[in-house]
Design a protein around this motif. Structure first.
Motif, PDB file in Angstrom:
ATOM      1  N   ASP A  34       0.849  -1.188   0.000  1.00 49.25           N
ATOM      2  CA  ASP A  34       0.000   0.000   0.000  1.00 49.25           C
ATOM      3  C   ASP A  34       0.887   1.242   0.000  1.00 49.25           C
ATOM      4  OD1 ASP A  34      -2.293  -1.451   0.122  1.00 49.25           O
ATOM      5  OD2 ASP A  34      -2.736  -1.040   2.225  1.00 49.25           O
ATOM      6  N   PRO A  35       0.414   2.334  -0.589  1.00 45.37           N
ATOM      7  CA  PRO A  35       1.206   3.568  -0.547  1.00 45.37           C
ATOM      8  C   PRO A  35       1.495   3.992   0.890  1.00 45.37           C
ATOM      9  CG  PRO A  35      -0.604   3.799  -2.102  1.00 45.37           C
ATOM     10  CD  PRO A  35      -0.829   2.510  -1.371  1.00 45.37           C
ATOM     11  N   ILE A  36       2.631   4.667   1.064  1.00 44.04           N
ATOM     12  CA  ILE A  36       3.037   5.227   2.344  1.00 44.04           C
ATOM     13  C   ILE A  36       2.523   6.663   2.418  1.00 44.04           C
ATOM     14  CG2 ILE A  36       5.036   5.898   3.739  1.00 44.04           C
ATOM     15  CD1 ILE A  36       6.623   3.690   2.194  1.00 44.04           C
ATOM     16  N   ARG A  37       1.977   7.048   3.576  1.00 42.75           N
ATOM     17  CA  ARG A  37       1.534   8.433   3.771  1.00 42.75           C
ATOM     18  C   ARG A  37       2.189   9.023   5.008  1.00 42.75           C
ATOM     19  NH1 ARG A  37      -2.889   6.364   0.853  1.00 42.75           N
ATOM     20  NH2 ARG A  37      -4.000   7.926  -0.416  1.00 42.75           N
ATOM     21  N   VAL A  66      -5.253   1.856   5.136  1.00 39.56           N
ATOM     22  CA  VAL A  66      -5.465   1.078   6.355  1.00 39.56           C
ATOM     23  C   VAL A  66      -4.549   1.580   7.464  1.00 39.56           C
ATOM     24  CG1 VAL A  66      -5.321  -1.232   7.369  1.00 39.56           C
ATOM     25  CG2 VAL A  66      -6.187  -0.948   5.039  1.00 39.56           C
ATOM     26  N   ALA A  67      -3.321   1.942   7.096  1.00 35.83           N
ATOM     27  CA  ALA A  67      -2.341   2.369   8.100  1.00 35.83           C
ATOM     28  C   ALA A  67      -2.766   3.676   8.766  1.00 35.83           C
ATOM     29  CB  ALA A  67      -0.965   2.531   7.438  1.00 35.83           C
TER      30      ALA A  67
ATOM     31  N   VAL B  29       3.467   6.277   7.639  1.00 44.94           N
ATOM     32  CA  VAL B  29       2.762   5.054   8.005  1.00 44.94           C
ATOM     33  C   VAL B  29       2.584   4.143   6.797  1.00 44.94           C
ATOM     34  CG1 VAL B  29       1.610   6.117   9.981  1.00 44.94           C
ATOM     35  CG2 VAL B  29       0.459   6.093   7.761  1.00 44.94           C
ATOM     36  N   MET B  30       2.677   2.865   7.073  1.00 39.22           N
ATOM     37  CA  MET B  30       2.759   1.847   6.023  1.00 39.22           C
ATOM     38  C   MET B  30       2.069   0.612   6.572  1.00 39.22           C
ATOM     39  SD  MET B  30       6.372   0.587   4.514  1.00 39.22           S
ATOM     40  CE  MET B  30       6.423  -0.812   3.392  1.00 39.22           C
ATOM     41  N   HIS B  31       1.113   0.103   5.845  1.00 42.61           N
ATOM     42  CA  HIS B  31       0.329  -1.026   6.321  1.00 42.61           C
ATOM     43  C   HIS B  31       1.223  -2.235   6.657  1.00 42.61           C
ATOM     44  CE1 HIS B  31      -2.955  -3.628   7.046  1.00 42.61           C
ATOM     45  NE2 HIS B  31      -2.856  -4.299   5.918  1.00 42.61           N
ATOM     46  N   HIS B  33       3.572  -2.504   8.883  1.00 45.83           N
ATOM     47  CA  HIS B  33       4.919  -2.201   9.369  1.00 45.83           C
ATOM     48  C   HIS B  33       4.849  -1.120  10.448  1.00 45.83           C
ATOM     49  CE1 HIS B  33       5.938  -4.108   5.538  1.00 45.83           C
ATOM     50  NE2 HIS B  33       7.126  -4.347   6.070  1.00 45.83           N
ATOM     51  N   ASP B  34       5.868  -1.105  11.291  1.00 43.86           N
ATOM     52  CA  ASP B  34       6.029   0.037  12.191  1.00 43.86           C
ATOM     53  C   ASP B  34       6.209   1.299  11.349  1.00 43.86           C
ATOM     54  OD1 ASP B  34       5.940  -1.525  14.402  1.00 43.86           O
ATOM     55  OD2 ASP B  34       8.068  -1.386  14.882  1.00 43.86           O
ATOM     56  N   PRO B  35       5.773   2.452  11.865  1.00 43.54           N
ATOM     57  CA  PRO B  35       5.988   3.697  11.123  1.00 43.54           C
ATOM     58  C   PRO B  35       7.477   3.945  10.852  1.00 43.54           C
ATOM     59  CG  PRO B  35       4.457   4.070  12.933  1.00 43.54           C
ATOM     60  CD  PRO B  35       5.018   2.687  13.107  1.00 43.54           C
ATOM     61  N   ILE B  36       7.735   4.632   9.759  1.00 41.58           N
ATOM     62  CA  ILE B  36       9.091   5.029   9.373  1.00 41.58           C
ATOM     63  C   ILE B  36       9.354   6.414   9.957  1.00 41.58           C
ATOM     64  CG2 ILE B  36      10.574   5.590   7.405  1.00 41.58           C
ATOM     65  CD1 ILE B  36       8.761   3.667   5.725  1.00 41.58           C
ATOM     66  N   SER B  65       9.676   3.583  18.789  1.00 45.02           N
ATOM     67  CA  SER B  65      10.276   3.123  17.539  1.00 45.02           C
ATOM     68  C   SER B  65      11.474   2.234  17.836  1.00 45.02           C
ATOM     69  CB  SER B  65      10.726   4.323  16.699  1.00 45.02           C
ATOM     70  OG  SER B  65      11.557   3.880  15.641  1.00 45.02           O
ATOM     71  N   VAL B  66      11.312   0.967  17.533  1.00 46.48           N
ATOM     72  CA  VAL B  66      12.416   0.018  17.715  1.00 46.48           C
ATOM     73  C   VAL B  66      13.593   0.393  16.818  1.00 46.48           C
ATOM     74  CG1 VAL B  66      13.097  -2.408  17.469  1.00 46.48           C
ATOM     75  CG2 VAL B  66      10.817  -1.836  18.345  1.00 46.48           C
TER      76      VAL B  66
ATOM     77  N   VAL C  29      14.473   5.350   9.003  1.00 48.96           N
ATOM     78  CA  VAL C  29      14.661   4.059   9.656  1.00 48.96           C
ATOM     79  C   VAL C  29      13.329   3.326   9.789  1.00 48.96           C
ATOM     80  CG1 VAL C  29      16.751   4.792  10.848  1.00 48.96           C
ATOM     81  CG2 VAL C  29      14.538   5.026  11.995  1.00 48.96           C
ATOM     82  N   MET C  30      13.431   2.019   9.653  1.00 50.02           N
ATOM     83  CA  MET C  30      12.259   1.156   9.531  1.00 50.02           C
ATOM     84  C   MET C  30      12.626  -0.177  10.158  1.00 50.02           C
ATOM     85  SD  MET C  30      10.608   0.293   5.858  1.00 50.02           S
ATOM     86  CE  MET C  30       9.332  -0.941   5.717  1.00 50.02           C
ATOM     87  N   HIS C  31      11.830  -0.609  11.088  1.00 50.82           N
ATOM     88  CA  HIS C  31      12.154  -1.827  11.836  1.00 50.82           C
ATOM     89  C   HIS C  31      12.308  -3.035  10.898  1.00 50.82           C
ATOM     90  CE1 HIS C  31      12.489  -4.643  15.004  1.00 50.82           C
ATOM     91  NE2 HIS C  31      11.290  -5.147  14.860  1.00 50.82           N
TER      92      HIS C  31
END
Lengths: 170, 170, 170, 170
Positions: A34-37, A66-67, B29-31, B33-36, B65-66, C29-31
């Motif tokens: 899904d696209p990132i926002r 969804v995110a 935010v990305m479905h 995944h933890d947020p970037i 954020s890990v 950064v992204m987990h």
């Protein structure tokens, strides 16, 4: 301005558009996902304070994420309406389902699909980088752009006008 | 300013907020995944130099954020406190657990949850785009925004004031 | 300036720093994933033209990114040196391994770890947002910031000075 | 300007470059994944309106992104040409395959590979941050940069000139 502040004191419900309001209008596309926002942490903090004080918060978007939905519900949003290609129809349904009064609603939107709803709500607002047709019909244009704190700006203004933005609540 | 520089010479401990200080306040935010989050390489280089010279570095964040935690610990942070909804309680615990003296602590924060701790530390600082309530109680507002080098700015100023920012250390 | 243009005509080798030069210094950064970095398409196009005309292109970074390495090698870079904590040692090895002459090398870097190499190369350059200590020792500071076309700017200037930036080559 | 508006009234076909036009020219690289690219929601809304009114929309890019291709086709693009290292050859094929007349085509590009096609189309346009060689041959340079609404700007201008940008269509 007096008139504007008086209108703010009636607001107990916020409806936000997503792309270009809570985000800066950018959609980061990535194959297979899904696209990132982008969301703004200062907006998010204001949402939490507003929810804690009993304000109703809604999202009404033609897009779909969804995110974003998950994170807004965790921040205290009452309901999140995604993929609404007919925003007016969704808005009418919201009025009924949640017993909302139009003069108590503040809407913030940035582009043409928001035009129809902005003309109906009590307080029509937009970010600094809204389309000109939208700015024309809004009573207030934030100095902040979409994704850069325009939602925080308007939530804070309403809460200040109503005496809900106090250090004890932070 | 004399007073400010004198205060800087006492600092041997840095506490940073995450969102809006080490980052620009954006959460991508990305479905699924933890947020970037975004970090700044010039900040990171200053953290490494400071740690090498014996400064203590802490993160104190209401967010979580890990990925940020891992990278900060690799950059020399002593401890990283995430998901701290009561920052004051965490701060009191830090004072005890790490034997910190308040006048030796520099804190940098940008929003209302930082207010309470900023009022206690020896040197209260914030980025250029901090909330107005935060700027009001800080002795120093960086010309750099969150995520754009405000942490580098203040670490460098402390290290210069104490004679630790020398070409031999780079 | 005459002197600067004359120096440019001797350049046949480019060495670039990564963070803050090819990127804007941000690390997303992204987990569970390597950090995300940003590259610039106008830089990339200039790299391809330069490689086609026989210029040697190198990256020399203290950071580490497999993704950046792959894309630069596809764009015509001769070799990509990542995770070089001692940039001078790596630079000396490059001089030997690739038979480079210092006066034919242009280096672009933005922060303190680049200081030592910048003092040795024929043409020392930096982006608009380099650290002040770096600007002090560079003959040229680009008007473009890191990740916003500073590499394109300097590659284009060298190629123009040597008559290699012609419409027939595009 | 009269001349420019008259030219706009003849346009029924848009061809866009990708990097630096629909995006800001940034490619976010991530190990093990295709690069991430940024699109703009206001551009996207204009594409949908234009497609609904019968305009033909094409992408012609030297880059390659499956994610961008998918989203543009969903927004009403007729065809998306990626990885076209010889843009002129692809353009000639497009003219034939889609029976396009050059005077009815508006092209927007930002860098040297777009030069050859821009010289042939009826209306040559570019974003605010196009390369100088490109601005030189364009009849119109948008005040918006790549990825920040330059496509929306030009689509809206054409649709206004032809009477297709009306509230009833939004």
């Amino acid at each position: 301005m007096e008139n504007f502040k008086t209108k703010l004191t009636r607001v107990n419900t916020f409806i936000f558009d997503m792309d270009g309001v809570l985000t800066n209008g950018t959609i980061w596309v990535m194959h297979g996902h899904d696209p990132i926002r982008n969301l703004n942490s200062k907006d998010g903090y204001a949402f939490q304070l507003a929810a804690k004080k009993g304000y109703k918060l809604f999202l009404l978007s033609g897009g779909n994420s969804v995110a974003v939905k998950e994170i807004l519900l965790r921040s205290g949003f009452t309901e999140v309406y995604m993929a609404q290609h007919d925003k007016d129809a969704c808005y009418q349904k919201m009025l009924t389902d949640h017993n909302l009064k139009q003069e108590e609603i503040l809407y913030m939107g940035d582009d043409l699909p928001d035009h129809c709803v902005l003309k109906q709500v009590g307080v029509a607002t937009c970010p600094a980088d809204a389309a000109p047709e939208i700015k024309d019909i809004c009573i207030y244009t934030s100095q902040k752009k979409g994704g850069e704190g325009c939602a925080r700006d308007i939530v804070e203004q309403v809460m200040r006008a109503r005496g809900d933005w106090e250090i004890a609540n932070w």
